[in-house]
Design an enzyme around this catalytic site. Structure first.
Site, PDB file in Angstrom:
ATOM      1  N   LYS A  84      36.681 -29.771   7.502  1.00 42.77           N
ATOM      2  CA  LYS A  84      37.356 -29.471   6.239  1.00 42.77           C
ATOM      3  C   LYS A  84      38.141 -28.167   6.343  1.00 42.77           C
ATOM      4  O   LYS A  84      39.282 -28.081   5.905  1.00 42.77           O
ATOM      5  CB  LYS A  84      36.331 -29.393   5.089  1.00 42.77           C
ATOM      6  N   GLN A 121      28.858 -27.610   0.245  1.00 40.45           N
ATOM      7  CA  GLN A 121      28.502 -28.772   1.059  1.00 40.45           C
ATOM      8  C   GLN A 121      27.091 -29.239   0.703  1.00 40.45           C
ATOM      9  O   GLN A 121      26.151 -28.447   0.631  1.00 40.45           O
ATOM     10  CB  GLN A 121      28.621 -28.410   2.555  1.00 40.45           C
ATOM     11  N   ASP A 139      35.409 -31.134  -5.623  1.00 42.36           N
ATOM     12  CA  ASP A 139      34.617 -32.301  -5.233  1.00 42.36           C
ATOM     13  C   ASP A 139      34.519 -33.300  -6.386  1.00 42.36           C
ATOM     14  O   ASP A 139      34.070 -34.434  -6.181  1.00 42.36           O
ATOM     15  CB  ASP A 139      33.195 -31.863  -4.848  1.00 42.36           C
TER      16      ASP A 139
HETATM   17  N1  GUN Z   1      28.086 -34.265   1.438  1.00 38.12           N
HETATM   18  C1  GUN Z   1      28.420 -35.548   1.730  1.00 38.12           C
HETATM   19  N2  GUN Z   1      29.620 -35.855   1.199  1.00 38.12           N
HETATM   20  C2  GUN Z   1      30.058 -34.762   0.560  1.00 38.12           C
HETATM   21  C3  GUN Z   1      31.248 -34.451  -0.171  1.00 38.12           C
HETATM   22  O1  GUN Z   1      32.149 -35.278  -0.365  1.00 38.12           O
HETATM   23  N3  GUN Z   1      31.316 -33.185  -0.665  1.00 38.12           N
HETATM   24  C4  GUN Z   1      30.329 -32.274  -0.499  1.00 38.12           C
HETATM   25  N4  GUN Z   1      30.482 -31.079  -1.042  1.00 38.12           N
HETATM   26  N5  GUN Z   1      29.217 -32.524   0.177  1.00 38.12           N
HETATM   27  C5  GUN Z   1      29.093 -33.752   0.701  1.00 38.12           C
END
Ligand code: GUN
Length: 285
Positions: free
Chosen positions: A54, A98, A121
């Site tokens: 990311k 995350q 998100d």
């Molecule tokens: N963990 C698994 N998928 C995601 C996501 O799309 N965003 C975040 N912040 N954590 C995750």
């Protein structure tokens, strides 16, 4: 019949290219560089890789990432203090925490501390509520990325039966809201569903977010269906595989996403898109 492969990697590259062009245009107009705060707590190997991807994607399109790598001993109070600071930081347009967080955190409580307009998100109850009302603002990245894939290959949604396997707050549930908004008739299956195959067999559009390798048998796929596999499962030998029995499913499906290289790259591209829209919101303020 053999299914056509939905090349998420290529489609995501196109999305990233468009975002980079928009950011370059912003900078040429003298507007501020978008900023994304990324918080990783603990050392979960999969989360560490996702976060690295990311941040790298941010860099490539011109989004500044503010990285907070914190030990698993970090307290919930300290995390909430950090989020409050980031909510007020005018350099930060988006905040990403995350998941999963270490077990001593109450994730729901933490997510609710993010300012909804910085919740790139789309996990805050305000943003999920807006999506449920079909007037979304920031939309969860994976489900929104799936909609972009379906649009790209011009799969009609209106009136078609979408079956979603998995009902998590971050993937399955918002996926069902996205497909409802797109005009599908939806069925949501989950871990308590009896006779999963009965539902899967009826799907014009099947989206699996169960996180269980091979749970969807190829023989269950309706001829001509579109199959979207959100599962990213690591087998003991290190291989990454999806929820769907790919080699058998391609015999029935018209379209199918591979794992890896299907939905995964779209999640990251959609995060960049959300960050840019969170940034644009402030241009006039
Ligand atoms: N963990 C698994 N998928 C995601 C996501 O799309 N965003 C975040 N912040 N954590 C995750």
């Amino acid at each position: 019949m053999t299914a056509q492969i939905i090349d998420g990697k290529a489609i995501a590259a196109g999305v990233r290219k468009d975002i980079k062009a928009e950011i370059d245009a912003r900078l040429n107009k003298g507007l501020r560089q978008p900023g994304l705060a990324v918080i990783l707590i603990g050392d979960d190997p999969a989360s560490t890789i996702y976060v690295r991807n990311k941040r790298q994607a941010c860099e490539e399109v011109g989004i500044k990432s503010f990285y907070h790598e914190l030990p698993s001993s970090f307290s919930q109070e300290a995390l909430i203090t950090l989020i409050t600071q980031l909510n007020q930081d005018t350099q930060v347009d988006g905040i990403l925490i995350q998941l999963p967080l270490p077990s001593h955190f109450e994730s729901d409580k933490v997510i609710e501390c993010i300012a909804p307009e910085k919740d790139v998100d789309g996990f805050h109850p305000y943003n999920l509520g807006r999506l449920a009302q079909r007037r979304p603002l920031l939309r969860p990245c994976t489900p929104y990325g799936v909609i972009t894939l379906l649009d790209h290959i011009k799969i009609p949604c209106k009136g078609r039966h979408a079956v979603i396997v998995g009902a998590s707050n971050i993937v399955g549930l918002p996926m069902s809201l996205e497909l409802l908004m797109a005009g599908c008739t939806i069925t949501v299956c989950h871990s308590l569903t009896e006779d999963l195959s009965d539902y899967v067999k009826q799907a014009d559009i099947l989206v699996s977010a169960a996180g269980s390798p091979g749970i969807i048998k190829g023989a269950w796929i309706k001829p001509g269906a579109t199959v979207i596999d959100i599962g990213i499962n690591r087998l003991e030998d290190g291989t990454i595989t999806g929820d769907v029995e790919f080699n058998a499913a391609i015999k029935n499906a018209a379209w199918i996403t591979p794992v890896p290289g299907g939905v995964g790259p779209m999640t990251v591209a959609t995060l960049l898109k959300n960050t840019l829209s969170a940034t644009a919101r402030y241009d006039n303020t």
